[in-house]
Design an enzyme around this catalytic site. Structure first.
Site, PDB file in Angstrom:
ATOM      1  N   ASP A   1      56.576 -80.955  18.237  1.00 47.72           N
ATOM      2  CA  ASP A   1      55.686 -80.229  19.135  1.00 47.72           C
ATOM      3  C   ASP A   1      54.833 -81.224  19.906  1.00 47.72           C
ATOM      4  OD1 ASP A   1      56.566 -77.712  18.224  1.00 47.72           O
ATOM      5  OD2 ASP A   1      55.202 -77.811  16.520  1.00 47.72           O
ATOM      6  N   GLY A   2      54.396 -80.812  21.090  1.00 42.55           N
ATOM      7  CA  GLY A   2      53.534 -81.664  21.895  1.00 42.55           C
ATOM      8  C   GLY A   2      54.275 -82.456  22.937  1.00 42.55           C
ATOM      9  N   CYS A   3      55.575 -82.242  23.029  1.00 43.54           N
ATOM     10  CA  CYS A   3      56.381 -82.937  24.028  1.00 43.54           C
ATOM     11  C   CYS A   3      56.732 -81.960  25.152  1.00 43.54           C
ATOM     12  CB  CYS A   3      57.674 -83.459  23.407  1.00 43.54           C
ATOM     13  SG  CYS A   3      57.406 -84.659  22.087  1.00 43.54           S
ATOM     14  N   ALA A   4      56.751 -82.458  26.376  1.00 45.39           N
ATOM     15  CA  ALA A   4      57.092 -81.618  27.526  1.00 45.39           C
ATOM     16  C   ALA A   4      58.564 -81.214  27.483  1.00 45.39           C
ATOM     17  CB  ALA A   4      56.792 -82.353  28.827  1.00 45.39           C
ATOM     18  N   SER A   5      59.398 -82.074  26.932  1.00 42.19           N
ATOM     19  CA  SER A   5      60.815 -81.768  26.817  1.00 42.19           C
ATOM     20  C   SER A   5      61.138 -81.437  25.360  1.00 42.19           C
ATOM     21  CB  SER A   5      61.648 -82.958  27.301  1.00 42.19           C
ATOM     22  OG  SER A   5      61.249 -84.123  26.631  1.00 42.19           O
TER      23      SER A   5
END
Length: 136
Positions: free
Chosen positions: A48-52
């Site tokens: 979690d916390g990633c744009a992709s």
């Protein structure tokens, strides 16, 4: 406290003058990495916390830390490959000693990544440290 494989990346980066060449280099590192098995792309391995979309699958064998990973974005896949060079093969206890932020700064990546990519990179590093911390 980086691995020898990461030091090779640092040396390669010294010969690449502009960011575009470094960007391509990181992408090539990701392309050279084996894809993560689809069976391992599950909620437990998703970061979690990633744009992709990002998945990290850590495994510890006889006290040695390793992880595999994948992403649907080529640059992020490359960042995973760079992190693998930084961490894979280290004793688990040494994973927590690595100052990943400082090591990545040696590559000049922090100043050229978007805030979303930087947040994603931090999230991946946090996941790696969490897993290593749970096993020490």
């Amino acid at each position: 406290m980086a691995s020898a494989a990461f030091e090779e990346i640092v040396e390669d980066f010294e010969f690449l003058d502009d960011w575009e060449d470094r960007y391509r280099y990181v992408i090539e590192q990701g392309k050279a990495m084996d894809p993560l098995d689809d069976a391992l792309k599950v909620p437990a391995t998703k970061v979690d916390g990633c744009a992709s979309q990002v998945w990290l699958y850590p495994h510890i064998d006889e006290g040695v830390f390793r992880f595999d990973g994948d992403s649907d974005a080529m640059i992020v896949r490359g960042l995973i490959a760079v992190l693998r060079k930084l961490y894979n093969g280290l004793p688990v206890a040494d994973v927590l000693k690595v100052d990943a932020r400082a090591e990545m700064e040696r590559l000049g990546l922090n100043e050229h990544l978007s805030s979303q990519r930087s947040n994603g990179l931090r999230a991946m590093i946090e996941r790696i440290r969490l897993v290593a911390g749970e096993t020490v």
